[in-house]
Each structure stands twice: as C-alpha cells, then as structure tokens.
Design a protein around this motif. Structure first.
Motif, PDB file in Angstrom:
ATOM      1  N   LEU A 108      37.444  35.179  40.952  1.00 57.17           N
ATOM      2  CA  LEU A 108      37.922  34.663  42.244  1.00 57.17           C
ATOM      3  C   LEU A 108      36.786  33.925  42.941  1.00 57.17           C
ATOM      4  CD1 LEU A 108      39.864  37.833  43.451  1.00 57.17           C
ATOM      5  CD2 LEU A 108      40.849  35.750  42.503  1.00 57.17           C
ATOM      6  N   ASP A 109      37.133  32.923  43.711  1.00 55.90           N
ATOM      7  CA  ASP A 109      36.155  32.095  44.410  1.00 55.90           C
ATOM      8  C   ASP A 109      36.131  32.455  45.894  1.00 55.90           C
ATOM      9  OD1 ASP A 109      34.429  30.208  45.345  1.00 55.90           O
ATOM     10  OD2 ASP A 109      35.544  28.475  44.593  1.00 55.90           O
ATOM     11  N   LEU A 110      34.960  32.945  46.358  1.00 55.02           N
ATOM     12  CA  LEU A 110      34.789  33.272  47.773  1.00 55.02           C
ATOM     13  C   LEU A 110      34.030  32.184  48.520  1.00 55.02           C
ATOM     14  CD1 LEU A 110      33.984  37.082  48.156  1.00 55.02           C
ATOM     15  CD2 LEU A 110      35.986  35.825  48.928  1.00 55.02           C
ATOM     16  N   THR A 111      33.909  31.014  47.915  1.00 49.39           N
ATOM     17  CA  THR A 111      33.175  29.869  48.478  1.00 49.39           C
ATOM     18  C   THR A 111      31.664  30.089  48.385  1.00 49.39           C
ATOM     19  OG1 THR A 111      34.973  29.414  50.023  1.00 49.39           O
ATOM     20  CG2 THR A 111      32.867  28.325  50.442  1.00 49.39           C
ATOM     21  N   ILE A 112      31.173  31.223  48.903  1.00 46.46           N
ATOM     22  CA  ILE A 112      29.736  31.495  48.841  1.00 46.46           C
ATOM     23  C   ILE A 112      29.305  31.828  47.414  1.00 46.46           C
ATOM     24  CG2 ILE A 112      29.486  32.206  51.236  1.00 46.46           C
ATOM     25  CD1 ILE A 112      29.705  35.100  50.325  1.00 46.46           C
ATOM     26  N   PHE A 113      30.214  32.345  46.603  1.00 44.37           N
ATOM     27  CA  PHE A 113      29.940  32.560  45.184  1.00 44.37           C
ATOM     28  C   PHE A 113      31.253  32.857  44.463  1.00 44.37           C
ATOM     29  CE2 PHE A 113      29.726  36.788  47.016  1.00 44.37           C
ATOM     30  CZ  PHE A 113      30.313  37.603  46.066  1.00 44.37           C
ATOM     31  N   GLU A 114      31.209  32.671  43.151  1.00 39.60           N
ATOM     32  CA  GLU A 114      32.377  32.934  42.319  1.00 39.60           C
ATOM     33  C   GLU A 114      32.028  34.023  41.322  1.00 39.60           C
ATOM     34  OE1 GLU A 114      35.253  29.783  40.572  1.00 39.60           O
ATOM     35  OE2 GLU A 114      33.875  30.272  38.938  1.00 39.60           O
ATOM     36  N   ALA A 115      32.895  35.018  41.188  1.00 35.44           N
ATOM     37  CA  ALA A 115      32.616  36.132  40.282  1.00 35.44           C
ATOM     38  C   ALA A 115      33.920  36.849  39.952  1.00 35.44           C
ATOM     39  CB  ALA A 115      31.622  37.106  40.933  1.00 35.44           C
ATOM     40  N   LYS A 116      33.805  37.823  39.071  1.00 36.58           N
ATOM     41  CA  LYS A 116      34.972  38.638  38.727  1.00 36.58           C
ATOM     42  C   LYS A 116      35.214  39.632  39.856  1.00 36.58           C
ATOM     43  CE  LYS A 116      34.371  38.142  33.746  1.00 36.58           C
ATOM     44  NZ  LYS A 116      34.082  38.813  32.442  1.00 36.58           N
ATOM     45  N   LEU A 117      35.859  39.144  40.904  1.00 34.67           N
ATOM     46  CA  LEU A 117      36.051  39.927  42.123  1.00 34.67           C
ATOM     47  C   LEU A 117      37.382  40.656  42.149  1.00 34.67           C
ATOM     48  CD1 LEU A 117      34.707  37.250  44.641  1.00 34.67           C
ATOM     49  CD2 LEU A 117      33.471  39.183  43.678  1.00 34.67           C
ATOM     50  N   GLY A 118      38.315  40.236  41.309  1.00 32.14           N
ATOM     51  CA  GLY A 118      39.591  40.928  41.210  1.00 32.14           C
ATOM     52  C   GLY A 118      39.536  41.941  40.088  1.00 32.14           C
ATOM     53  N   MET A 119      39.901  43.178  40.376  1.00 26.51           N
ATOM     54  CA  MET A 119      39.842  44.231  39.369  1.00 26.51           C
ATOM     55  C   MET A 119      41.079  45.110  39.455  1.00 26.51           C
ATOM     56  SD  MET A 119      39.245  47.704  38.814  1.00 26.51           S
ATOM     57  CE  MET A 119      38.393  48.301  40.256  1.00 26.51           C
ATOM     58  N   PHE A 120      41.636  45.430  38.295  1.00 26.85           N
ATOM     59  CA  PHE A 120      42.751  46.356  38.219  1.00 26.85           C
ATOM     60  C   PHE A 120      42.507  47.278  37.032  1.00 26.85           C
ATOM     61  CE2 PHE A 120      46.927  47.914  37.016  1.00 26.85           C
ATOM     62  CZ  PHE A 120      47.457  48.276  38.249  1.00 26.85           C
ATOM     63  N   THR A 121      42.550  48.572  37.276  1.00 26.89           N
ATOM     64  CA  THR A 121      42.282  49.548  36.224  1.00 26.89           C
ATOM     65  C   THR A 121      43.410  50.551  36.128  1.00 26.89           C
ATOM     66  OG1 THR A 121      39.872  49.368  36.503  1.00 26.89           O
ATOM     67  CG2 THR A 121      40.694  51.354  35.423  1.00 26.89           C
TER      68      THR A 121
END
Length: 224
Positions: free
Chosen positions: A87-100
């Motif tokens: 996911l893109d938060l503008t300030i940085f992009e990373a694997k921010l969405g998680m489902f377990t």
C-alpha cells in the motif's frame, strides 16, 4: 507469529487427562501430538482484494512437560496463512496491508476444550499480530459487527492502534475474530493504515471467504 503462547499453556493444563491410556507417552517412548488443519482465504476473494500469500505454514511448538515426576515431550502444530498487500502512504510504500488466518487445535478432553484461545478476548487476539509490526500501542476498541463465516455468525471487533513500520509510526486499524470449526479454532486478523480506511472492505470480504479445512497447498478439502 506468537503462536507458541497459544499452545504452550494448553499442554501443561491438559496433559494428565489427555494421556489416559497413552502408554507410549507415559513411558517416554512416544511424543503426544496435536495438529490443526490449514485455513485459507478463497483464492478469488484474496486476488480480488489484492492480497498474496505463500500458503499455509506449519508452526510447530515443542514442549517438555512433567508428568508424574517424569519429563515427557509434547508436539503441537498450528497452521498460519499470512496474506500481504503493498500500500502507498505517500511518505513511503510498503507491505502495509496484512491478513492472517491461524488454525489452532482445540484439544478437547471429555467434552472440555483445553486450548486457552477458547477464552481469548478480542483484545488478547490483537496481541497475536503485535510482533509483526514491532509492537502495537494505544490499542482501543472502535466497533464490532457480526458477519457470517463458514455458515457461522461470528463477531468481528475493530481496534485503533499505533504501529512502527519501516521506522515510521503509523496509525492503523486491526480487525480480529475467532470461531471454532470442527476440531480447530480459527482466528482471523487484519491490519491496515487508518489513512487507507477503504481497505476495511477488503479485510471484511477476506474474513467472509475463510475456508477450513484446506490442503497444505491452499486448496479446500472436499468432504467424502
């Protein structure tokens, strides 16, 4: 994943009653073993939500317990399937969405469930994702709703929290739920940044699409 604490407490509490008639375990010749079957999200639902996974992973917990003054070996196998989304938060992009999805053996003895997850509150379930995000803080309940999962009415609780991701403090939402299917407890956990609150729809659709039991490759087992 902190599944060790899910199972370890089960073993010491239940061990004397579960071993009745298990001569190999009592003599130390065999280990006592509990194993959960995998749980996954329907493949099309995960793809539609934009999440990817490497499939179920077995998390084996090995414990040495004392029975009648003798040390004995116990093995418990949990199944953990983790889905991630960049996911893109503008300030940085990373694997921010998680489902377990966690599947943990119920360990029923004489009709009584010994796995402590049976009594876990929704707040305790949040603790199962804390280590993946370098700890969560300021966890507060936001709301709850009831959805249908595998034909069961299941409560989903939403929390607001703060997480540290890539060195940045990020406000996140965490959704948690649990239910029992067959001989296993199923726990669903979803996390995403509050700035991307539309991601809630994806998390909820994945919760509704949980399947159990599944094969190790993620396909759903068919009843005979």
């Amino acid at each position: 994943m902190t599944t060790r604490r899910i199972v370890a407490a089960v073993l010491a509490v239940a061990i004397l009653t579960t071993t009745t008639g298990c001569i190999g375990f009592l003599t130390g010749e065999e280990s006592l073993s509990f194993a959960a079957k995998p749980a996954v999200v329907d493949e099309s639902a995960a793809e539609s939500a934009g999440y990817v996974t490497d499939g179920p992973q077995t998390v084996e917990v090995n414990e040495t317990v004392t029975v009648a003054g003798q040390e004995r070996h116990v093995v418990a196998k949990n199944q953990v399937t983790t889905y991630e989304k960049t996911l893109d938060l503008t300030i940085f992009e990373a694997k921010l969405g998680m489902f377990t999805v966690i599947s943990s053996p119920a360990v029923e003895v004489a009709g009584q469930t010994m796995n402590p997850i049976a009594d876990y509150s929704s707040r305790q379930l949040v603790g199962l994702v804390e280590t993946q995000y370098q700890g969560l803080s300021d966890v507060n309940k936001v709301s709850s709703q009831t959805i249908t999962v595998q034909g069961q009415e299941t409560e989903v609780t939403k929390f607001a929290a703060k997480a540290t991701i890539n060195g940045e403090r990020v406000d996140v939402y965490v959704h948690v739920m649990k239910y029992k299917d067959g001989e296993d407890f199923i726990v669903g956990l979803g996390l995403y940044p509050q700035k991307l609150d539309s991601e809630e729809n994806n998390i909820m659709s994945m919760m509704r699409a949980i399947e159990h039991p599944a094969e190790a490759n993620g396909t759903t087992e068919q009843a005979a």
